[in-house]
Write an enzyme that holds these catalytic residues in place. Structure first.
Site, short mmCIF file in Angstrom:
data_model
loop_
_atom_site.label_atom_id
_atom_site.label_comp_id
_atom_site.label_asym_id
_atom_site.label_seq_id
_atom_site.Cartn_x
_atom_site.Cartn_y
_atom_site.Cartn_z
N GLY B 40 0.85 -1.20 0.00
CA GLY B 40 0.00 0.00 0.00
C GLY B 40 0.87 1.24 0.00
N ARG B 330 -20.63 12.50 12.31
CA ARG B 330 -21.11 11.90 11.07
C ARG B 330 -22.23 10.90 11.27
NH1 ARG B 330 -15.22 11.07 8.18
NH2 ARG B 330 -15.05 13.25 7.57
#
Lengths: 268, 637, 237
Positions: B40, B330
């Protein structure tokens, strides 16, 4: 709407490749261009054919992975837009579209519309950075940066390395890409110590990769999805010539390539 | 299995300093003898690879994209938090720590979070020095804004492209090490298995996505920084290529998977327009600073927004949460949006959308200010929807965005497999059950720049590692397994495309393990997912061959893993009989519809152990203790 | 540090030329010389409106300074040579940069002038050769009158030669065509050279661009007026 597509199909790097005609049926105006290709691909898979390969990832216009020519324009007809953000409402029923991969000696085709853009990584590796060892930075507010310069730097830094500039340029030049990075870092006080070295190393690497030269035509600027201005190219030329003039940097090709020269910072 | 978090036994403020002191160092001359694999190249991966390379280790870094610069960290828009207190508004390391623990609904490990808040200071310094063009004031100093759920302005940003600029900073540092020969970069390589030898992570098996070749790479340790698994929902704000394969294979090789059901739904995304939709686009949460969220008061009100008078509009967040208004966390914002749409008051085609209106902000601040703050977001919205948000309110709806769950790691970011480190979104560490806005970038960079370089050295210096190369039989057998798996997929030769299955799986998981969950729904999903998976292996069609560039095959492998992961998510969600953060079980809510935690029974990290295909995974618990922040019912009223 | 040592100047200059920016620098530098010449030449030519005496005297004056004349000619020739050679090298790079072209390519955003530099250049060069053979050496004929010995040195018939030449419509047409190309060449080249040497400014570059456009059109008007004037005043042959 229904569309006729002529798509470049090329199985691999060795295959000569050819244009193949497809029909895209029942396309919604809300689809993105890539979603339209998804639909075409679903049909191809259902028919047992190989889907059209195209690079894509974020599909929100920031990763820079997608991109191809639509009727001879990189990323298609909308300005400041990557193909993933280009929506079908900009086309009309019956349109005939030619879809081709980026064409450049430095961007060999891998398959269909997928090209190898690793040349861009090598240009950055040649000098597109500020050398700062992790943990050695001064406080973030220690060096004020005039807001105007920070904004200009940000304008240039917005480049997503999609390669549209190269693809559109009649000369196949990567000057807009390279200039954007040189301008971004050269506009900031943190970028000054390596400014000469960076300009020369990146320009030389760009030349070595086989990109063409810049004749200030401006097609790159017109298709750049991040609307980077031609101005960055002038900055690159200026920095390069400045470096050459002062003579602290060898301006041309060197036997010991800058990309492979271990940096002093790495020797302990 | 005893889960030892290895948190230093000292007061929280001293913990990281103490740990750094305790850790053994690798002799500078010996560093080049160690090989490290980083999988990654996002914020966590690129920053770790660059820093480890700079320290003198031999690093090999892998990514599936064509360049490390394309990792999905690049799409983060809003900003990055740091407790710099440059605004003199009362921020501090402790306050950032407190906010993060509270925002995570008390399901994160306190010591990790405190360290994250401390390191936030260094991250900003580092990034500015790298040339990240953060927003500035006219005096030339850095500008901040307040961001979802925070009452102080601690968010640093670079227009709406903060993730891009931070990633480019890390990418450039990485390329510098590539040029110096310290890092070897393998782009268009996908990790397909982890190789464990004598109980230690010693390498990976990859597929070269251009040639299709299966390759092995050996190292002294492996770092996974492969991001989250939000694409399990098919429609998410993740990039199309984001996948869980790397962490899933690590899980199957013995790494524990923690809190898989903790997924975050982002409140401000552009709503779905049709079946063909391939992904959802996030609009930065920063929009909630100036935009007001509302729906019509009346059900089925189809008038255009500008014809709905003020007193017929329901600014539901401002009404229910007067203190935080549109800036509630959120999960709260998302659930409330879903609730009003479920009531039939949603707007736009399909009725799943709410307005995010800038009319008042434009009136108050002028169009220029709004343009400067959000110009590129407004442009993006217009490009996608064809509507001009300066005139017509935006329509938004929640979408899967981030996964708090991930591989379990200790304080040193090492998983339960010695030598396997996990960083960034791929681990479970710092966000508990819900992540605050502008904290993901912070965590990725803290892990990569400032934590792993120390803890990796400690691991190498404290363990005597045998030399291992790719001729070891473990590599041969892993390669054979990978090749067999690929052949199985290609040999199905069914009639349905990979995407069609992925879409179906995604809908199932979204409906039953998405924004709100019920025991009944989860049980249903746990019955349906294996059925669908079985169908997948019977009917999927993967055209082409393995020894070539084959995007269908790439997707097929990822979706196969998503099937298994989806099951674990539902299992985890079903076992956690409480609501917390992003995990909202409808059975467990307060009378006014808030998440109702059960701290007596569920104040732990649920870490799942793989026990073979035919056995249910085993649950291990890491109890969470809160010494510095007292768990309380979150209240944003 | 050894890398900071200053390189020998000659080697450095060559290194500079290896990269396209060096070649562009040569293009720009020689471009300036050629533009200056174009201006001077125009000023000389415009004397046609002052009548035969003025123009022929001017010609005689130029020829009375052989040192100056030949220096100018050599500098010009060198500039033309370097301009052409550099552009050839750049053209070759461009060809190499895209070995496989597009099936369909659109150039909407680019100005016509900018894309035609590579062929407007050679045509202008070909015309210049003709122009020299016509009006300097007289090898083309068309009623060319070579200089004759006069009372105060050689007498020149520049005025008559110009008039005789331009009364042929074909000659005038070729001339006007070449000037049109030259205009396009300058239209792009005169601002482009600033960009090439790194001079760019948010406010002044657009101004410079407009100036280049106005200037190139003014030059064209000046040059083209001459054959038009000749054909109208003296009639065509």
């Amino acid at each position: 709407m229904n569309l006729i597509l002529h798509v470049w199909r090329q199985k691999n790097a060795k295959d000569p490749g050819r244009m193949v005609r497809y029909e895209a049926r029942n396309i919604s105006a809300h689809m993105s261009f890539l979603e339209m290709l998804d639909v075409v691909n679903e049909e191809l898979i259902a028919r047992g054919e190989e889907p059209i390969a195209f690079d894509h990832d974020c599909r929100e216009g920031i990763c820079g992975m997608c991109g191809f020519m639509i009727n001879g324009v990189a990323h298609g007809p909308e300005r400041g837009t990557t193909v993933c953000q280009l929506h079908m409402r900009h086309f009309k029923d019956g349109d005939e579209l030619y879809i081709e991969p980026w064409r450049s000696r430095a961007f060999p085709v891998i398959k269909d519309l997928v090209v190898d853009r690793s040349a861009f990584d090598r240009i950055i590796a040649a000098g597109g950075y500020i050398s700062v060892r992790t943990g050695s930075a001064p406080d973030a507010n220690a060096i004020p940066v005039p807001k105007e310069n920070a904004e200009l730097a940000m304008d240039a830094a917005a480049c997503i390395a999609c390669g549209a500039c190269v693809a559109q340029c009649p000369n196949g030049s990567a000057a807009l890409f390279t200039g954007a990075k040189i301008a971004h870092l050269g506009l900031l006080p943190q970028g000054q110590p390596e400014r000469d070295r960076r300009a020369v190393a990146m320009v030389v690497q760009m030349t070595k990769e086989g990109f063409g030269h810049c004749t200030n035509i401006g097609e790159c600027e017109a298709v750049c999805p991040k609307e980077i201005k031609l101005d960055v190219i002038a900055r690159m030329h200026r920095d390069y010539l400045h470096a050459a003039w002062t003579g602290r940097q060898k301006p041309g090709f060197r036997e010991d390539q800058p990309a492979e020269e271990p940096m002093a910072g790495n020797r302990r | 299995m005893e889960l030892n978090s290895k948190v230093p036994d000292v007061p929280i403020e001293q913990a990281w300093d103490r740990r750094k002191f305790e850790m053994k160092l690798v002799n500078p001359a010996n560093k080049r003898k160690y090989n490290i694999i980083v999988v990654g190249s996002g914020l966590a991966g690129a920053s770790a690879a660059a820093t480890l390379g700079e320290l003198g280790y031999n690093v090999q870094c892998f990514c599936y994209q064509d360049s490390p610069r394309r990792a999905h960290s690049i799409a983060a828009q809003g900003g990055i938090n740091a407790a710099k207190n440059y605004q003199n508004d009362g921020d501090s390391v402790f306050r950032l720590f407190y906010d993060t623990v509270k925002g995570g609904d008390f399901r994160a490990r306190e010591y990790n979070v405190y360290r994250l808040a401390q390191l936030s200071l260094n991250i900003i310094d580092q990034c500015v020095a790298q040339g990240v063009p953060f927003a500035r004031e006219y005096g030339g100093l850095l500008e901040n804004r307040s961001f979802g759920g925070a009452q102080v302005s601690r968010t640093f940003y670079a227009r709406g492209q903060t993730g891009q600029q931070l990633l480019l900073g890390a990418y450039q540092a990485l390329q510098r090490q590539v040029a110096a020969g310290q890092v070897k970069m393998y782009a268009r390589h996908e990790m397909l298995d982890l190789v464990v030898i004598d109980g230690r992570a010693r390498g990976i098996v990859t597929r070269d996505l251009i040639t299709g070749r299966i390759e092995s790479y050996a190292a002294d340790l492996v770092i996974l920084a492969t991001g989250g698994y939000g694409n399990v929902y098919y429609l998410s704000t993740n990039a199309k290529g984001c996948n869980a394969t790397a962490i899933w294979r690590a899980y199957k090789r013995g790494a524990l998977f923690a809190n898989p059901c903790f997924t975050q739904i982002h409140p401000t995304c552009i709503p779905v327009t049709g079946e063909y939709q391939s992904k959802l686009t996030l609009m930065s949460e920063s929009l909630r600073n100036d935009g007001r969220i509302w729906v019509p008061k009346r059900k089925g009100d189809t008038r255009p927004p500008d014809e709905i008078p003020e007193d017929e509009r329901d600014y539901f967040l401002e009404r229910k949460y007067p203190a935080f208004g549109n800036l509630v966390p959120r999960d709260v914002a998302s659930r409330n949006a879903k609730a009003v749409c479920d009531e039939g008051r949603g707007v736009g085609p399909g009725g799943y959308g709410v307005y995010l209106d800038f009319r008042d902000a434009i009136k108050r601040l002028g169009r220029e200010v709004i343009e400067e703050r959000y110009g590129n977001l407004f442009d993006m919205y217009e490009r996608i929807t064809g509507e001009d948000p300066y005139r017509v309110p935006m329509r938004i709806y929640p979408a899967s965005h981030y996964t708090m769950g991930g591989l379990w790691v200790d304080y040193n970011l090492m998983s339960t497999i010695p030598g396997l480190f996990v960083a960034g979104e791929a681990n479970f560490s710092d966000h508990g059950a819900n992540r605050l806005g502008a904290s993901a970038l912070m965590q990725g960079l803290a892990d990569g720049y400032f934590i792993l370089p120390y803890t990796v050295g400690d691991y190498l210096a404290s363990n005597k590692l045998e030399k291992v190369d790719t001729t070891h039989p473990a590599f041969r057998s892993a390669e054979a397994e990978v090749a067999c798996n690929i052949k199985r997929l290609l040999d199905v030769r069914g009639s349905r495309s990979v995407d069609s299955f992925h879409r179906e799986l995604g809908k199932l998981v979204w409906d039953y393990c998405g924004m709100s969950r019920t025991a009944e729904g989860l049980k249903y999903a746990l019955k349906k997912i294996p059925e669908l998976r079985e169908q997948y292996w019977r009917e999927v069609r993967v055209p082409g061959e393995s020894e070539e560039f084959n995007q269908s095959l790439e997707k097929a492998g990822r979706v196969a893993d998503f099937f298994e992961l989806a099951e674990l998510m539902c299992l985890d969600a079903l076992h956690r009989n409480e609501s917390c953060g992003g995990h909202f079980r409808e059975e467990y809510q307060t009378p006014d519809g808030e998440a109702l935690r059960n701290d007596d029974e569920y104040c732990y990290v649920a870490a799942w152990e793989y026990r073979g295909e035919d056995n249910a995974p085993a649950l291990h618990k890491e109890p969470l203790t809160f010494k510095y922040v007292q768990p309380a019912q979150r209240s944003y009223k | 540090m050894s890398t900071a040592a200053v390189e020998p100047r000659l080697k450095r200059t060559w290194g500079l030329y290896e990269v396209y920016i060096g070649k562009k620098l040569v293009m720009a530098g020689t471009g300036v010389v050629l533009v200056l010449y174009i201006i001077g030449h125009l000023l000389g030519n415009l004397q046609i409106y002052a009548g035969p005496e003025q123009m022929n005297q001017y010609a005689a004056f130029l020829h009375s300074q052989p040192g100056l004349l030949w220096t100018a000619r050599i500098v010009l020739l060198a500039a033309v040579g370097a301009h052409i050679w550099s552009s050839f090298l750049l053209w070759r790079d461009k060809r190499r940069a895209r070995p496989i072209g597009y099936v369909k390519k659109d150039d909407i955003p680019a100005s016509y002038a900018s894309r035609t530099m590579m062929w407007s250049g050679p045509i202008i060069a070909a015309f210049v050769v003709f122009h020299v053979l016509h009006l300097t050496t007289g090898d083309v004929g068309l009623g060319f009158q070579p200089p004759t010995a006069g009372p105060t040195g050689e007498a020149f018939y520049a005025y008559e030669n110009v008039v005789n030449g331009f009364r042929y419509p074909a000659v005038s047409a070729a001339y006007i065509f070449a000037i049109a190309l030259l205009t396009m060449h300058l239209y792009h080249g005169m601002w482009s050279m600033f960009q090439s040497v790194g001079i760019s400014h948010p406010r002044y570059t657009p101004l410079l661009k407009s100036l280049a456009h106005v200037f190139s059109i003014a030059i064209a008007a000046g040059y083209i007026s001459i054959p038009v004037y000749v054909m109208i005043r003296f009639g065509v042959k």
